[in-house]
Design a protein around this motif. Structure first.
Motif, PDB file in Angstrom:
ATOM      1  N   MET A   1      40.060  31.919  22.024  1.00 12.08           N
ATOM      2  CA  MET A   1      41.105  32.494  22.852  1.00 12.08           C
ATOM      3  C   MET A   1      40.486  33.140  24.102  1.00 12.08           C
ATOM      4  O   MET A   1      39.517  33.859  24.029  1.00 12.08           O
ATOM      5  CB  MET A   1      41.854  33.544  22.025  1.00 12.08           C
ATOM      6  N   ILE A   2      41.073  32.839  25.250  1.00 14.47           N
ATOM      7  CA  ILE A   2      40.556  33.380  26.513  1.00 14.47           C
ATOM      8  C   ILE A   2      41.015  34.834  26.669  1.00 14.47           C
ATOM      9  O   ILE A   2      42.175  35.168  26.411  1.00 14.47           O
ATOM     10  CB  ILE A   2      41.067  32.527  27.695  1.00 14.47           C
ATOM     11  N   HIS A   3      40.107  35.702  27.106  1.00 10.95           N
ATOM     12  CA  HIS A   3      40.447  37.106  27.352  1.00 10.95           C
ATOM     13  C   HIS A   3      40.124  37.408  28.814  1.00 10.95           C
ATOM     14  O   HIS A   3      39.046  37.081  29.296  1.00 10.95           O
ATOM     15  CB  HIS A   3      39.620  38.012  26.415  1.00 10.95           C
ATOM     16  N   LYS A   4      41.074  37.999  29.483  1.00 15.41           N
ATOM     17  CA  LYS A   4      40.869  38.278  30.918  1.00 15.41           C
ATOM     18  C   LYS A   4      40.745  39.782  31.152  1.00 15.41           C
ATOM     19  O   LYS A   4      41.595  40.555  30.709  1.00 15.41           O
ATOM     20  CB  LYS A   4      42.051  37.718  31.707  1.00 15.41           C
ATOM     21  N   ILE A   5      39.678  40.141  31.875  1.00 16.87           N
ATOM     22  CA  ILE A   5      39.442  41.568  32.179  1.00 16.87           C
ATOM     23  C   ILE A   5      39.404  41.754  33.702  1.00 16.87           C
ATOM     24  O   ILE A   5      38.833  40.925  34.409  1.00 16.87           O
ATOM     25  CB  ILE A   5      38.093  42.041  31.587  1.00 16.87           C
ATOM     26  N   ILE A   6      39.979  42.830  34.127  1.00 14.02           N
ATOM     27  CA  ILE A   6      39.857  43.169  35.558  1.00 14.02           C
ATOM     28  C   ILE A   6      39.177  44.532  35.685  1.00 14.02           C
ATOM     29  O   ILE A   6      39.517  45.471  34.965  1.00 14.02           O
ATOM     30  CB  ILE A   6      41.231  43.158  36.269  1.00 14.02           C
ATOM     31  N   ILE A   7      38.214  44.602  36.597  1.00 12.53           N
ATOM     32  CA  ILE A   7      37.540  45.882  36.878  1.00 12.53           C
ATOM     33  C   ILE A   7      37.608  46.143  38.392  1.00 12.53           C
ATOM     34  O   ILE A   7      36.990  45.410  39.170  1.00 12.53           O
ATOM     35  CB  ILE A   7      36.049  45.868  36.422  1.00 12.53           C
ATOM     36  N   PRO A   8      38.378  47.145  38.816  1.00  8.86           N
ATOM     37  CA  PRO A   8      38.350  47.506  40.241  1.00  8.86           C
ATOM     38  C   PRO A   8      36.950  48.033  40.608  1.00  8.86           C
ATOM     39  O   PRO A   8      36.368  48.804  39.838  1.00  8.86           O
ATOM     40  CB  PRO A   8      39.395  48.624  40.361  1.00  8.86           C
ATOM     41  N   LEU A   9      36.434  47.590  41.758  1.00 12.83           N
ATOM     42  CA  LEU A   9      35.046  47.911  42.103  1.00 12.83           C
ATOM     43  C   LEU A   9      34.907  48.837  43.313  1.00 12.83           C
ATOM     44  O   LEU A   9      35.723  48.806  44.229  1.00 12.83           O
ATOM     45  CB  LEU A   9      34.268  46.622  42.410  1.00 12.83           C
ATOM     46  N   PHE A  10      33.837  49.628  43.264  1.00 11.99           N
ATOM     47  CA  PHE A  10      33.389  50.419  44.403  1.00 11.99           C
ATOM     48  C   PHE A  10      31.876  50.190  44.465  1.00 11.99           C
ATOM     49  O   PHE A  10      31.129  50.757  43.667  1.00 11.99           O
ATOM     50  CB  PHE A  10      33.728  51.897  44.168  1.00 11.99           C
ATOM     51  N   HIS A  11      31.449  49.300  45.321  1.00 11.01           N
ATOM     52  CA  HIS A  11      30.069  48.777  45.332  1.00 11.01           C
ATOM     53  C   HIS A  11      29.782  48.144  43.964  1.00 11.01           C
ATOM     54  O   HIS A  11      30.549  47.307  43.538  1.00 11.01           O
ATOM     55  CB  HIS A  11      29.060  49.871  45.704  1.00 11.01           C
TER      56      HIS A  11
END
Lengths: 119, 467
Positions: A1-11
């Motif tokens: 099963m595919i799992h999608k993660i998002i991480i907002p970045l600062f550098h």
């Protein structure tokens, strides 16, 4: 099963503020938490609303972020997105902790130093 | 104090969030107030870079610590932070460098003030018909009230124009108070008040030894206004030589004190004001065109009081209330006649003149109402305002018709003679006309004029009509 993660970045770090992040990292993990795909999306402008829209349109399962306002936190929770908020530190370390299932909200994953000395 | 003070205990007692950072912007110490505000304990925050703890918008967009490293001057800004309870709090953040005995930066101190309460009070204060301390409900003023909050949030240079006494200073101060520079200084320079030689050193400062008598360095008003607003009033009186220097500053934001080669980058917002017509001055070569263009980024023109429909009555009441409270006088209001005079006066000195008249009247009056004889004598002799307009009907509702009758008389009288009349002459004419119309019957004349019989009788005596 595919799992999608998002991480907002600062550098190279997890963005201290969800609403002020101007780029986000989208990571696709297959079974066994193997990274299948990794892409960075540069947002036209920092905006919590637009970021929420992106999370929903990308069908994200997990959000790893820094400070997030209660309103957006509750909305995303309601949309069945797992949120790890108030995370401080390198995004790769945060992801590693998540993969190991040890990541907790309010985790500070930084090397602590004061006046040039490790503490 | 004989013994050293426990520093941690001291900062814990201060009801303002305080963060002490090392030179790498890592948290060394935070006080109890900051713990309550942010939710982070000292042990969690210790050794962590401040943007991960403070989590303010300023940390991301324009780190104040980085901006003060160049010149060691404190920086103050309004921003917001999100605490561990996921609450977004409006804050005022002030950052300063900690300097040791060798003039080296050893760290930084950040104070964080929760401004939720003051913002709430501000909302209540900014009630209808006013912005800061400016009062008005005329369409012209409403337009200005809509513009001011927008302009105050920007950093653009503002040029305020208007006749003397229209409130240019008040507007400039209101813009500063409602801007992000509120915590910074508001420095006012009257360009017409000082001789040219002194003005340059006053505005831009001077270096020790720059001229005879310069025995020490003087910072100058621009340097003092760093992180704040500088208000150049009577900019039209600024000598041409200084106009060039001001122009240079507006271009590169660096000031060079007299006799110094080292510039100082001043973060200053400029508001200029004048009662002169700068465009005409430019045509005559008295004011630099390029300076006008640079100052004229946003222009606020304050209308004269005679053009502000309905505001005269509002301002009369405003100043009346404020002076009766201030002087603790038990005065109920104005008599019909005195109000009539006040509403129809021309007010060449605008709001300042109106304010002075009301102050005088409240001071002089010992009755429960302010009568004609409590007003300054020159009001009774002065030509009437020709912009009567709606102000005439802003009298108490019961006497509207009678005043309209008076208005008709006024217009008839004005039509009959082309020259300007004094109020006494006009009143005399009104009474004469009314008496003519009623064949000398005083009761009927009084009814037409909307006065009591005794008032008419008194006025007949006063104007010597019966003789």
């Amino acid at each position: 099963m595919i799992h999608k993660i998002i991480i907002p970045l600062f550098h190279e770090e997890v963005a201290p503020r969800f609403d002020l992040a101007s780029e986000v990292l989208v990571i696709l993990l297959s079974k066994g938490n193997v990274i299948e795909e990794k892409k960075t999306i540069v947002l036209p402008r920092p905006s919590a609303d637009e970021l929420c829209h992106l999370l929903l349109s990308e069908n994200v399962n997990t959000l790893i972020c820094g400070a997030i306002e209660e309103e957006y936190y509750q909305f995303l929770k309601w949309k069945k997105i797992n949120i790890y908020d108030s995370i401080a530190g390198n995004w790769a370390l945060a992801l590693e902790h998540w993969q190991k299932n040890v990541l907790k909200c309010k985790d500070i994953l930084l090397t602590k130093m004061a006046e040039g000395k490790y503490v | 104090m004989k013994n050293p003070v426990d520093f941690v205990h001291l900062i814990n007692e201060i009801p303002l969030g305080i963060l002490i950072l090392d030179t790498d912007r890592r948290v060394i110490l935070l006080n109890r107030a900051f713990e309550i505000l942010s939710g982070f304990s000292h042990s969690t925050a210790y050794g962590v870079q401040c943007h991960n703890i403070l989590r303010s918008a300023a940390c991301i967009s324009n780190c104040p610590v980085l901006s003060i490293q160049d010149d060691n001057r404190p920086v103050s800004c309004k921003t917001d932070m999100i605490n561990l309870d996921r609450q977004r709090l409006p804050i005022r953040m002030t950052t300063a460098a900690l300097i040791d005995n060798n003039n080296q930066i050893t760290g930084f101190i950040e104070t964080v003030e929760d401004i939720r309460l003051s913002q709430h009070i501000e909302k209540i204060k900014s009630s209808a018909y006013s912005f800061a301390n400016i009062v008005g409900r005329s369409p012209q003023m409403e337009k200005i009230f809509q513009t001011l909050p927008v302009l105050s949030q920007s950093d653009a240079s503002i040029l305020i124009t208007g006749e003397t006494g229209t409130g240019k200073d008040l507007v400039a101060e209101a813009i500063h108070q409602t801007s992000g520079r509120e915590a910074g200084p508001f420095i006012k320079i009257n360009c017409g008040a000082l001789p040219e030689t002194l003005l340059e050193s006053e505005i831009f400062g001077h270096q020790k030894g720059a001229f005879t008598g310069a025995i020490e360095n003087k910072p100058g008003r621009f340097k003092l206004a760093h992180n704040g607003t500088i208000f150049l009033t009577e900019i039209g009186d600024l000598p041409l030589s200084l106009q060039v220097k001001l122009l240079t500053f507006l271009d590169d934001k660096i000031i060079y004190p007299l006799g110094s080669t080292a510039g100082f980058r001043a973060n200053v917002r400029i508001i200029a004001a004048t009662h002169r017509n700068l465009e005409q001055m430019v045509e005559r070569g008295l004011f630099r065109k390029d300076l006008l263009f640079r100052l004229n980024v946003a222009r606020i023109h304050l209308p004269p009081l005679r053009e502000r429909e309905g505001d005269i009555r509002l301002l009369i009441d405003h100043f009346f209330n404020s002076y009766t409270q201030q002087l603790d006088k038990k005065i109920n209001g104005f008599s019909k006649d005195s109000l009539m005079i006040l509403l129809n006066y021309r007010y060449d000195g605008n709001i300042r003149e109106l304010k002075n008249i009301i102050e005088y009247a409240v001071n002089i009056s010992n009755n429960s109402t302010i009568e004609i004889n409590h007003l300054p004598a020159y009001l009774l002799e002065a030509p009437l305002s020709h912009s009567t307009g709606p102000d005439l009907i802003y009298t108490s509702t019961g006497t509207q018709n009678s005043h309209l009758n008076q208005e008709n008389f006024l217009h008839n009288t004005k039509k009959s003679s082309g020259e300007p009349e004094t109020w006494s002459l006009v009143q005399r004419q009104i009474i004469m006309d009314a008496l003519k119309k009623t064949n000398g019957k005083k009761n009927e004349a009084a009814k037409i004029l909307g006065w009591g019989r005794s008032t008419l009788w008194r006025k007949i005596k006063q104007f010597k009509i019966d003789s």
